[in-house]
Scaffold this motif. Structure first.
Motif, mmCIF file in Angstrom:
data_model
loop_
_atom_site.group_PDB
_atom_site.id
_atom_site.type_symbol
_atom_site.label_atom_id
_atom_site.label_comp_id
_atom_site.label_asym_id
_atom_site.label_seq_id
_atom_site.Cartn_x
_atom_site.Cartn_y
_atom_site.Cartn_z
ATOM 1 N N HIS A 64 1.689 -6.700 -7.533
ATOM 2 C CA HIS A 64 2.574 -5.597 -7.115
ATOM 3 C C HIS A 64 1.929 -4.833 -5.961
ATOM 4 O O HIS A 64 1.002 -4.039 -6.162
ATOM 5 N N HIS A 66 3.033 -3.074 -1.791
ATOM 6 C CA HIS A 66 4.055 -2.778 -0.759
ATOM 7 C C HIS A 66 3.288 -2.669 0.566
ATOM 8 O O HIS A 66 2.926 -1.571 0.982
ATOM 9 N N LYS A 128 6.179 -6.601 -1.046
ATOM 10 C CA LYS A 128 7.623 -6.318 -1.068
ATOM 11 C C LYS A 128 8.111 -5.770 0.262
ATOM 12 O O LYS A 128 7.343 -5.171 1.011
ATOM 13 N N HIS A 219 11.035 -1.813 -10.994
ATOM 14 C CA HIS A 219 10.208 -0.599 -11.057
ATOM 15 C C HIS A 219 10.866 0.268 -12.126
ATOM 16 O O HIS A 219 11.972 0.776 -11.904
ATOM 17 N N HIS A 242 5.092 -0.122 -13.764
ATOM 18 C CA HIS A 242 4.840 1.314 -13.954
ATOM 19 C C HIS A 242 4.790 1.616 -15.452
ATOM 20 O O HIS A 242 3.757 1.967 -15.964
ATOM 21 N N ASN A 304 -0.502 -1.852 -6.754
ATOM 22 C CA ASN A 304 0.629 -1.092 -6.198
ATOM 23 C C ASN A 304 0.261 -0.487 -4.846
ATOM 24 O O ASN A 304 0.684 0.633 -4.521
HETATM 25 ZN ZN LIG Z 1 5.821 -0.302 -6.348
#
Ligand SMILES: [Zn+2]
Ligand SMILES: N=CN[C@@H](CCC(=O)O)C(=O)O
Length: 400
Positions: A64, A66, A128, A219, A242, A304
């Motif tokens: 995960h 971004h 992502k 998410h 999360h 994340n």
């Molecule tokens: Zn995220």
């Protein structure tokens, strides 16, 4: 070319049968692991590396991140540290900066982030879209992501851009935007949360993306109780990420989702992915990783890495936090950040035959993704928090 890595003090394979070996050796042949065993019995190879008693783990599988963004959100972070709470609205700041950046800049920055992660032991990484938020910029983010990451997820449903009607934007996400990103992505995700997408909008996104043949992720339950986890399980999502605010029923649903799986075969469930660095950076309660494991839920730990809630790609930091503050053992935390991440991406199995070799564990035929610590055991990750313990990293058999 083959390489022998010998005198490994602790080889934490995360393979169910092999377990953790002492005084071990591994032989790599090209991109695959060819032999594992006692250092005293190791076969000869073209080259040799003496681990001098150091520990070796699978490379981190960061399921995960971004990474396709431009801009800086230091001011938002400072405001949060001064007492403001996190809300999804900051995503728009990154959206504006991302849209303004050139392809070259976005690619260069994303590659820099991947390389930071690799130098800290990450050998397989998902990233992502989600800071483009219109057809042109989501497609561009997906295209760039596909050149820098192992797995790419479509997150057009990250935030409804200001001035747009939520219903119309959701239709765009499910229609034209999905078509534009489709060549570059294999996963889709939705931020199901107050201030982002409602359960109904999330359901529409998951339905359209499933019909388009994408694997699903959610998410969910980051900022409060809600439908995210239940939706993820209902849609057979590979992962819900999360999971800070879970109801008792969410634990039950997640655990039940794994009841038909025997560890290798059968119906797969929904992995719960915890994001410890994000929890700390947003000052949210830590996700209930201990309770999830005790309930029989499969767990992943990921960084994340993103500009808003978790600007770090250090999976080691997340593992350390999971041990020191979430009540996991070192073995459980390392497992969640290697094999668990692979499970969340559907890459925990795979053989020489199908050519998509398994990642996240060390076994013959798996991809040669190894992380050697400058320490005699993985316990040092928690025992020496914050220390630069990565000594050497192999990705698909090549030293990073
Ligand atoms: Zn995220
Ligand atoms: N929660 C949603 N998305 C990101 C943060 C996005 C942002 O604030 O830029 C996350 O996973 O934490």
């Amino acid at each position: 070319m083959s390489e022998l890595i010998t005198n490994i003090g602790e080889l934490m394979t995360q393979d169910g049968e092999l377990g953790t070996l002492r005084n071990a050796a591994v032989v790599l042949e090209g991109e695959r692991i060819a032999w594992i065993g006692d250092a005293g019995n190791a076969p000869a190879a073209d080259t040799a590396t003496d681990a001098q008693g150091r520990a070796v783990l699978p490379g981190w599988v960061d399921s995960h991140t971004h990474l396709i963004f431009a801009g800086d959100r230091t001011a938002e972070f400072e405001a949060r540290m001064a007492g403001e709470s996190y809300s999804a609205g900051g995503i728009a700041v990154s959206m504006n900066a991302t849209r303004a950046a050139s392809d070259y800049e976005l690619t260069r920055m994303a590659l820099g982030r991947v390389s930071e992660a690799a130098s800290q032991g990450t050998t397989y990484l998902e990233t992502k879209t989600g800071y483009g938020l219109d057809v042109e910029h989501e497609a561009r983010s997906a295209r760039i992501a596909s050149t820098v990451a192992d797995e790419v997820t479509y997150l057009g449903a990250h935030l409804v851009p200001a001035g747009m009607d939520a219903g119309a934007y959701t239709e765009l996400v499910c229609g034209e935007m999905l078509g534009a990103v489709r060549p570059y992505v294999s996963w889709a995700d939705v931020f199901c949360e107050t201030g982002a997408f409602t359960p109904e909008q999330s359901r529409a996104v998951l339905t359209a993306c499933r019909e388009a043949g994408l694997g699903l992720r959610v998410h969910g339950n980051q900022l409060g109780p809600g439908a995210g986890t239940a939706l993820a399980v209902e849609f057979g999502a590979a992962s819900v990420d999360h999971v800070n605010f879970l109801a008792d029923s969410d634990f039950d649903l997640l655990a039940q989702s794994w009841s038909g799986w025997d560890g290798g075969a059968g119906e797969r469930g929904t992995v719960a992915t915890v994001l410890p660095a994000c929890d700390l950076s947003t000052r949210q309660p830590l996700a209930p990783a201990r309770r999830l494991l005790d309930a029989g839920v499969q767990l992943a730990i990921a960084s994340n890495c993103n500009p808003g809630t978790s600007y770090t790609s250090s999976v080691a930091f997340c593992v350390t936090t999971a041990v020191l503050q979430m009540g996991l053992s070192v073995h459980e935390a390392v497992r969640a950040a290697t094999w668990g991440g692979a499970l969340a991406l559907g890459r925990e199995t795979g053989t020489d035959e199908d050519g998509k070799r398994a990642v996240g564990s060390i076994a013959v035929g798996h991809r040669a993704d190894l992380h050697m610590l400058n320490a005699p055991s993985a316990t040092h990750l928690a025992y020496r928090p914050g220390m630069p313990l990565t000594h050497q990293v192999w990705r698909a058999g090549v030293v990073v």
